[in-house]
Design a protein around this motif. Sequence first.
Motif, short mmCIF file in Angstrom:
data_model
loop_
_atom_site.label_atom_id
_atom_site.label_comp_id
_atom_site.label_asym_id
_atom_site.label_seq_id
_atom_site.Cartn_x
_atom_site.Cartn_y
_atom_site.Cartn_z
N CYS A 87 5.56 1.13 -4.22
CA CYS A 87 5.28 1.17 -2.77
C CYS A 87 6.55 1.52 -2.01
O CYS A 87 7.62 0.98 -2.29
CB CYS A 87 4.76 -0.21 -2.31
SG CYS A 87 4.54 -0.34 -0.52
N CYS A 115 3.00 -3.01 0.91
CA CYS A 115 2.19 -2.78 2.12
C CYS A 115 0.71 -3.01 1.87
O CYS A 115 -0.03 -3.34 2.78
CB CYS A 115 2.45 -1.38 2.66
SG CYS A 115 1.57 -0.05 1.80
N GLY A 116 0.26 -2.80 0.62
CA GLY A 116 -1.13 -3.07 0.29
C GLY A 116 -2.10 -1.94 0.59
O GLY A 116 -3.27 -2.02 0.23
N VAL A 117 -1.64 -0.87 1.25
CA VAL A 117 -2.57 0.19 1.65
C VAL A 117 -2.15 1.59 1.20
O VAL A 117 -2.95 2.52 1.30
CB VAL A 117 -2.78 0.20 3.19
CG1 VAL A 117 -3.45 -1.08 3.65
CG2 VAL A 117 -1.46 0.42 3.91
N CYS A 118 -0.93 1.77 0.71
CA CYS A 118 -0.49 3.14 0.34
C CYS A 118 -1.06 3.51 -1.04
O CYS A 118 -1.67 2.69 -1.73
CB CYS A 118 1.04 3.22 0.34
SG CYS A 118 1.81 2.34 -1.03
N CYS A 178 0.15 1.25 -3.78
CA CYS A 178 -0.45 -0.09 -3.74
C CYS A 178 -1.90 -0.07 -4.22
O CYS A 178 -2.38 -1.06 -4.78
CB CYS A 178 -0.36 -0.65 -2.32
SG CYS A 178 1.29 -1.23 -1.90
ZN ZN Z 1 2.28 0.19 -0.44
#
Ligand code: ZN
Length: 347
Positions: free
Chosen positions: A111, A97-100, A103
């Motif tokens: 993730c 997701c790139g934002v959790c 990540c």
């Molecule tokens: Zn993530």
Amino acid sequence: MLAAYATGTGGDDLLANLEVGEREIPAPPRGFVRLAVLAATLNHHDLWTLQGVGVPPSSFPRTLGCDVAGRVESYGPDTPPSLPVGSEVVAHAVVTCGVCDACLGPDETLCRRFALLTEGPYEGTLAEYCVVPAQNLFPIPAGLSPEQAACLPTAYLTAYRMLFNKGGLRPGGTVLIQGAGGGLSTAAEILALAAGLRVIVASRSRSKREAALGRGVHHAVATGSEEVSEVLALTAGEGVDVVLESVGEATWAASLRVLRRGGAVVVAGATSGADPPSDLRRVFWRQLRVLGSMMGTRAEFRSLLQMVEATRVHPLIDSVFPLSDAGAAFSRLEAGELAGKLVVKVS
Ligand SMILES: [Zn+2]
């Protein structure tokens, strides 16, 4: 475009769910890039998809394949190019997701939205075109063909993380690889030898053991009743530092018995079954470590590519099929008598 895709899952004949035919050329959304596929490879994961593991019944047809080497064609809207259009690239197969918290931390494979290409909302790579996250592109390592580079994203990355991150192996260490011949085990052999490890493989098959010795492994032992005593004899009674385990029930008991005190068994599969006897007394008495491993991070993929380039190792290819004949490649994967990776060459 031509694609190899699943039309459904389950049943007695998994390959009856496989179709090679026309599908629409995918458009890259924001943050993604379309590749003209040069080569893709098959993994056991594709058979799981055909079985219905991890895919909802409503999500078919679905193009198969996690691994790809291709040529950059076009980026999605508002997506800064990560490499120039026309570059020949290999794609990291993990989408997160790139934002959790995971990540943003050191290990994005944790993730909660972890997916491979071909899972969840993402289509696969066994097609004339595919779409991948723009940040997942890396140049093909010098000296590798697209067919060789397409072997790296799943089997070689998994082996790299098992050996050097989870297993913590360093030059001079000793590793036992359960199973010989498949994409993951040959990847582990090749990377372990390149890193200066002492490599023992275990296989039921005499021909696979002989082939592994021909590729340079130090020892090959028969899976079964003599395996433990043979490995202990090869290690002066101590046992190995690390076992790479992807076979499961058939080999688990031996995997725990060939480890030195404090050694680690790193698990990335269970092709023979997932519920072996646990032998917990042995685990705590000898302070063994049982470690799960799954694919690898972008940073590990970059390190793998650098290692491949620096050591000049070449991934082992079992055979190459044209996309139109992907069904034959799947038949060979299902039969399981492999020596390396199955590659589908697209253009
Ligand atoms: Zn993530």
